[in-house]
Design a protein around this motif. Structure first.
Motif, short mmCIF file in Angstrom:
data_model
loop_
_atom_site.label_atom_id
_atom_site.label_comp_id
_atom_site.label_asym_id
_atom_site.label_seq_id
_atom_site.Cartn_x
_atom_site.Cartn_y
_atom_site.Cartn_z
N VAL A 34 47.56 147.80 -34.94
CA VAL A 34 48.55 146.86 -34.52
C VAL A 34 50.20 147.71 -34.28
CG1 VAL A 34 50.01 144.64 -34.41
CG2 VAL A 34 47.56 144.72 -35.35
N ASP A 35 50.21 148.41 -35.42
CA ASP A 35 51.48 149.10 -35.28
C ASP A 35 51.30 150.38 -34.35
OD1 ASP A 35 52.47 147.32 -37.49
OD2 ASP A 35 52.06 148.91 -38.94
N ASN A 36 50.24 150.80 -34.59
CA ASN A 36 50.15 151.96 -33.48
C ASN A 36 50.00 151.68 -31.96
OD1 ASN A 36 49.91 153.77 -35.81
ND2 ASN A 36 47.66 153.86 -35.72
N PHE A 37 49.83 150.26 -31.60
CA PHE A 37 49.90 150.06 -30.47
C PHE A 37 51.37 149.58 -29.99
CE2 PHE A 37 50.63 146.44 -27.62
CZ PHE A 37 50.00 146.83 -26.44
N ILE A 38 52.24 149.01 -30.96
CA ILE A 38 53.51 148.95 -30.73
C ILE A 38 54.22 150.16 -30.50
CG2 ILE A 38 55.74 148.08 -31.93
CD1 ILE A 38 54.00 146.06 -33.22
N LEU A 39 53.99 151.21 -31.33
CA LEU A 39 54.46 152.56 -31.36
C LEU A 39 54.18 153.23 -29.81
CD1 LEU A 39 53.79 153.72 -34.99
CD2 LEU A 39 56.14 153.37 -33.84
N LEU A 40 53.15 152.89 -29.17
CA LEU A 40 52.68 153.40 -28.01
C LEU A 40 53.42 152.82 -26.79
CD1 LEU A 40 51.00 155.79 -26.52
CD2 LEU A 40 49.15 154.33 -26.55
N TYR A 41 53.23 151.32 -27.02
CA TYR A 41 53.55 150.66 -25.85
C TYR A 41 55.13 150.61 -25.46
CZ TYR A 41 53.78 146.27 -23.07
OH TYR A 41 53.98 145.21 -21.94
N GLU A 42 55.79 150.36 -26.63
CA GLU A 42 57.14 150.37 -26.48
C GLU A 42 57.92 150.92 -27.73
OE1 GLU A 42 60.85 147.41 -25.23
OE2 GLU A 42 58.57 146.73 -24.99
N PRO A 43 57.99 152.10 -27.74
CA PRO A 43 58.71 152.80 -29.15
C PRO A 43 60.10 152.54 -29.01
CG PRO A 43 58.03 154.46 -27.41
CD PRO A 43 57.34 153.17 -27.10
N SER A 44 60.67 152.42 -27.69
CA SER A 44 62.11 152.28 -27.45
C SER A 44 62.54 150.90 -28.53
CB SER A 44 62.52 152.12 -26.22
OG SER A 44 61.96 151.25 -25.49
N LEU A 45 61.77 149.92 -28.30
CA LEU A 45 62.25 148.69 -29.06
C LEU A 45 62.53 148.97 -30.43
CD1 LEU A 45 62.41 145.71 -28.92
CD2 LEU A 45 59.96 145.26 -29.49
N LEU A 46 61.79 149.93 -31.28
CA LEU A 46 61.92 150.10 -32.53
C LEU A 46 63.10 151.10 -32.89
CD1 LEU A 46 58.24 150.68 -33.49
CD2 LEU A 46 59.78 148.66 -34.20
N SER A 47 63.17 151.94 -31.86
CA SER A 47 64.50 152.92 -31.85
C SER A 47 65.88 152.67 -31.49
CB SER A 47 64.16 154.15 -31.31
OG SER A 47 63.76 154.02 -29.89
N ARG A 48 65.83 151.38 -30.76
CA ARG A 48 67.16 151.19 -29.94
C ARG A 48 68.01 150.93 -31.10
NH1 ARG A 48 66.54 146.10 -25.51
NH2 ARG A 48 68.84 146.57 -25.51
N ASN A 49 69.59 151.31 -30.89
CA ASN A 49 70.47 151.40 -31.81
C ASN A 49 71.99 150.84 -31.29
OD1 ASN A 49 71.17 153.58 -30.55
ND2 ASN A 49 70.97 154.96 -32.33
N GLU A 50 71.91 150.29 -30.13
CA GLU A 50 73.05 149.91 -29.39
C GLU A 50 73.31 148.31 -29.62
OE1 GLU A 50 70.02 148.45 -26.27
OE2 GLU A 50 70.31 150.18 -27.87
N GLY A 51 74.32 147.99 -29.76
CA GLY A 51 74.94 146.70 -29.70
C GLY A 51 74.26 145.70 -30.86
N LEU A 52 73.76 144.44 -30.62
CA LEU A 52 73.11 143.94 -31.71
C LEU A 52 71.88 144.31 -32.24
CD1 LEU A 52 73.60 140.47 -29.93
CD2 LEU A 52 74.80 141.41 -31.93
N PHE A 53 71.18 145.51 -31.49
CA PHE A 53 70.05 146.05 -31.86
C PHE A 53 70.17 147.04 -33.08
CE2 PHE A 53 68.27 144.43 -28.04
CZ PHE A 53 66.87 144.10 -28.36
N THR A 54 71.54 147.50 -33.19
CA THR A 54 72.03 148.43 -34.17
C THR A 54 71.21 148.15 -35.60
OG1 THR A 54 73.99 148.89 -33.13
CG2 THR A 54 73.69 149.67 -35.23
N ASP A 55 71.47 146.88 -36.10
CA ASP A 55 70.71 146.60 -37.43
C ASP A 55 70.01 145.58 -37.24
OD1 ASP A 55 72.54 148.28 -39.09
OD2 ASP A 55 74.03 146.97 -38.70
N SER A 56 69.28 145.35 -36.22
CA SER A 56 68.35 144.21 -35.95
C SER A 56 66.92 144.66 -36.67
CB SER A 56 68.07 144.03 -34.51
OG SER A 56 67.40 145.09 -33.80
N LEU A 57 66.13 143.40 -37.07
CA LEU A 57 65.32 143.59 -38.15
C LEU A 57 63.70 143.67 -37.23
CD1 LEU A 57 66.28 140.76 -40.36
CD2 LEU A 57 66.15 143.14 -40.92
N PHE A 58 62.71 143.99 -37.99
CA PHE A 58 61.24 144.13 -37.59
C PHE A 58 60.85 143.03 -38.63
CE2 PHE A 58 57.18 145.51 -39.49
CZ PHE A 58 56.34 144.65 -38.58
N VAL A 59 60.24 142.02 -38.37
CA VAL A 59 59.75 141.03 -39.37
C VAL A 59 58.33 140.87 -39.43
CG1 VAL A 59 59.74 138.45 -39.76
CG2 VAL A 59 61.84 139.64 -38.98
#
Length: 279
Positions: A34-59
């Motif tokens: 599951v994790d590897n799929f997320i990393l391949l499908y949309e890595p930018s979602l995990l690496s985004r660091n602008e605006g509200l995404f700066t400190d946003s959580l993975f739950v």
């Protein structure tokens, strides 16, 4: 469930966790694919660091008796984003107590349910909820999604589904939070590591809650599986080259029947079939 948007509804804050405990059993690396799929499908979602995404959580919602799935995800995801904040949520106080010693300044474990236990100013970029909703009644599916929608940033994702006990196969809804504050069902994803072979029918046993009771004639998911079975039968000659090649060939044949299947080799060769919804 149709691929229409979930309408979110404001609800009053509740301190009592909403939901019920899962069985809690898991195995090491059960959710690695599951994790590897997320990393391949949309890595930018995990690496985004602008605006509200700066400190946003993975739950990690409903991590179980011990926090191994949350901690394993922390290792994988922080290779991409070392500062990623991660929250493990459990409805059972004893499970939270077991996990608390593993907390640090970026890793949190809190008591909660579908009403996520966020602190003031916290936001969510990604929710992984596996083997949680399968124990609920189908009528509880949409309310759970609506509740969780309140916490996710626009553009964020939720991957919600079911796996077998060792994570060899799984299926999941991939829901995207729109700019209107509504869930849009982006895809239904199927995953296999081929260790138990390749049998389309096997995926029917681990469908998400909104589909598993609808494998009957006239239902969309029934038609999909019938088409995939025809595609697999019609391409069985590819099995001589390997199960992965057969899996890819079946996906291509399924697409030829009119289904919107992501045919990128980077997914199919790794055992991920993505049925893109709403296209």
């Amino acid at each position: 469930m149709r691929q229409s948007l979930f309408m979110t509804r404001p609800r009053s804050a509740s301190k009592k966790p909403e939901g019920q405990p899962t069985r809690g059993k898991t195995a090491s690396n059960r959710l690695r694919r599951v994790d590897n799929f997320i990393l391949l499908y949309e890595p930018s979602l995990l690496s985004r660091n602008e605006g509200l995404f700066t400190d946003s959580l993975f739950v990690d919602l409903g991590y179980g008796f011990d926090p191994r799935t949350t901690l394993e995800s922390a290792i994988r995801f922080r290779r991409l984003n070392p500062s990623l904040k991660i929250l493990g949520v459990e409805i059972d106080p004893e499970r939270v107590a077991v996990a608390l010693p593993y907390s640090d300044d970026k890793t949190f474990f809190r008591l909660g349910g579908f009403n996520l236990p966020l602190q003031e100013g916290e936001t969510v970029r990604l929710i992984r909820a596996f083997n949680v909703l399968r124990q609920y009644e189908e009528k509880d599916f949409a309310p759970a999604y609506e509740r969780l929608a309140q916490y996710v940033l626009h553009g964020g994702l939720m991957l919600e589904g079911t796996s077998d006990p060792f994570g060899r196969i799984w299926s999941a809804n991939m829901a995207r939070m729109t700019d209107h504050g509504e869930w849009k069902m982006e895809a239904l994803v199927f995953s296999t590591n081929f260790r138990s072979g390749f049998d389309v029918e096997e995926f029917q046993t681990i469908l998400p809650k909104n589909y598993i009771h609808h494998i009957v004639p006239g239902e969309m998911i029934h038609d999909f599986f019938m088409a995939w079975k025809r595609a697999a039968a019609g391409t069985v000659s590819a099995k001589v080259y390997g199960l992965r090649q057969w899996f890819e060939a079946s996906a291509q044949a399924l697409a030829q029947q009119g289904y919107s299947i992501n045919l990128q080799k980077r997914f199919l060769s790794r055992g991920w079939l993505i049925w893109e919804l709403g296209k």
